[in-house]
Motif scaffolding. Structure first.
Motif, short mmCIF file in Angstrom:
data_model
loop_
_atom_site.label_atom_id
_atom_site.label_comp_id
_atom_site.label_asym_id
_atom_site.label_seq_id
_atom_site.Cartn_x
_atom_site.Cartn_y
_atom_site.Cartn_z
N VAL A 1 0.83 -1.19 0.00
CA VAL A 1 0.00 0.00 0.00
C VAL A 1 0.87 1.25 0.00
O VAL A 1 0.64 2.18 -0.76
CB VAL A 1 -0.94 0.01 1.23
N LYS A 2 1.89 1.24 0.86
CA LYS A 2 2.76 2.42 1.01
C LYS A 2 4.11 1.95 1.52
O LYS A 2 4.19 1.06 2.35
CB LYS A 2 2.12 3.38 2.01
N SER A 3 5.16 2.57 1.03
CA SER A 3 6.51 2.27 1.48
C SER A 3 7.26 3.58 1.64
O SER A 3 7.12 4.48 0.81
CB SER A 3 7.21 1.37 0.44
N GLU A 4 8.05 3.69 2.71
CA GLU A 4 8.78 4.93 2.95
C GLU A 4 10.11 4.65 3.65
O GLU A 4 10.25 3.67 4.36
CB GLU A 4 7.95 5.90 3.78
N PHE A 5 11.07 5.52 3.42
CA PHE A 5 12.34 5.45 4.12
C PHE A 5 12.19 6.16 5.46
O PHE A 5 11.50 7.18 5.56
CB PHE A 5 13.45 6.13 3.31
N THR B 1 13.25 1.27 6.76
CA THR B 1 12.03 1.48 5.99
C THR B 1 10.79 1.07 6.79
O THR B 1 10.87 0.28 7.74
CB THR B 1 12.03 0.66 4.68
N ARG B 2 9.66 1.61 6.35
CA ARG B 2 8.34 1.19 6.84
C ARG B 2 7.50 0.88 5.61
O ARG B 2 7.44 1.69 4.68
CB ARG B 2 7.66 2.28 7.65
N ARG C 1 18.02 -2.75 6.91
CA ARG C 1 18.93 -3.52 6.07
C ARG C 1 20.34 -3.01 6.33
O ARG C 1 20.60 -1.82 6.14
CB ARG C 1 18.54 -3.39 4.60
N LEU C 2 21.20 -3.90 6.78
CA LEU C 2 22.55 -3.54 7.22
C LEU C 2 23.57 -4.17 6.29
O LEU C 2 23.55 -5.39 6.06
CB LEU C 2 22.77 -4.05 8.64
N PRO C 3 24.50 -3.38 5.74
CA PRO C 3 25.49 -3.92 4.80
C PRO C 3 26.47 -4.88 5.45
O PRO C 3 26.89 -4.69 6.59
CB PRO C 3 26.24 -2.68 4.30
N LEU C 4 26.84 -5.90 4.70
CA LEU C 4 27.96 -6.78 5.02
C LEU C 4 29.00 -6.56 3.95
O LEU C 4 28.66 -6.24 2.80
CB LEU C 4 27.51 -8.24 5.04
N SER C 5 30.28 -6.70 4.31
CA SER C 5 31.35 -6.44 3.35
C SER C 5 32.53 -7.36 3.62
O SER C 5 33.11 -7.33 4.71
CB SER C 5 31.79 -4.98 3.44
N GLU C 6 32.89 -8.14 2.62
CA GLU C 6 34.04 -9.03 2.77
C GLU C 6 35.36 -8.28 2.68
O GLU C 6 36.36 -8.74 3.22
CB GLU C 6 33.98 -10.16 1.74
N ASP C 7 35.39 -7.12 2.01
CA ASP C 7 36.64 -6.37 1.87
C ASP C 7 36.64 -5.06 2.66
O ASP C 7 37.61 -4.31 2.61
CB ASP C 7 36.97 -6.11 0.40
N GLY C 8 35.57 -4.78 3.35
CA GLY C 8 35.48 -3.56 4.15
C GLY C 8 35.03 -2.34 3.37
O GLY C 8 34.74 -1.30 3.96
N GLU C 9 34.99 -2.43 2.04
CA GLU C 9 34.64 -1.29 1.19
C GLU C 9 33.37 -1.50 0.38
O GLU C 9 32.51 -0.64 0.32
CB GLU C 9 35.80 -0.98 0.24
N SER C 10 33.28 -2.64 -0.29
CA SER C 10 32.12 -2.90 -1.16
C SER C 10 31.08 -3.72 -0.41
O SER C 10 31.41 -4.53 0.46
CB SER C 10 32.55 -3.62 -2.43
N VAL C 11 29.83 -3.51 -0.74
CA VAL C 11 28.74 -4.24 -0.09
C VAL C 11 28.60 -5.59 -0.79
O VAL C 11 28.35 -5.65 -2.00
CB VAL C 11 27.42 -3.43 -0.14
N THR C 12 28.77 -6.67 -0.03
CA THR C 12 28.69 -8.02 -0.59
C THR C 12 27.53 -8.82 -0.01
O THR C 12 27.34 -9.98 -0.37
CB THR C 12 30.01 -8.77 -0.34
#
Length: 171
Positions: A14-18, A126-127, A144-155
């Motif tokens: 119905v509705k999505s927001e940050f 988000t809601r 939603r929380l980023p994980l990163s195998e190299d510390g820089e890029s989101v994997t």
């Protein structure tokens, strides 16, 4: 054997927001965020092996998913999909890829939001208000929380969710 509750499977959003960011008024989600933040240091996110689900409050674990972003074009591999998520989604996504396995229904939210999280290289709160296949009105607050195998890029990502029945027809 866990049997998914197909009554809750998403029919439409119905509705999505940050949301602005970490909100202590959602204590379990805030605790997941605080744990993630404590182990990431100055990196985009911790490595997937550093994020230990068993260190989360037990009552949030059923509403958590751990996702690897794999391939080119990117696909979402569900490393872990909590039992509460199975109930809401009407299917278990553990060990499945969103695009390669042609998943329909629940995973489309991650298909939209994980690229935004990866581009921002930061958590996304988000809601979403949605209606289930049988007409039940729900609201989901998610991080939603980023994980990163190299510390820089989101994997990959960890998602944690708070599900609330919001409609009068949900008694």
């Amino acid at each position: 054997m866990l049997r998914p509750n197909r009554d809750f499977k998403i029919a439409h959003v119905v509705k999505s927001e940050f949301l602005d960011g970490p909100d202590p008024s959602f204590p379990l989600l805030f605790q997941v965020y605080e744990y993630w933040n404590s182990i990431r240091g100055d990196r985009v996110g911790p490595r997937v092996g550093e994020f230990r689900i068993e260190r989360l409050p037990p009552e949030i674990i059923p509403s958590v998913a751990v996702i690897d972003i794999v391939g080119d074009p990117p696909d979402h591999y569900y490393r872990f999909f909590g039992t509460g998520m199975v109930e809401i989604a009407g299917q278990d996504l553990t060990g499945r890829r969103y695009y390669a396995d042609n998943i329909s229904g629940y995973g489309f939210v991650n298909a939209e939001l994980l690229p935004i999280m990866a581009e921002r290289r930061a958590p996304v709160w988000t809601r979403a208000q949605w209606v289930s296949e049988n007409g039940r009105e729900m609201t989901t607050i998610s991080v939603r929380l980023p994980l990163s195998e190299d510390g820089e890029s989101v994997t990959g990502a960890v998602t944690a969710n708070r599900f609330e029945k919001t409609g009068l027809n949900d008694a």
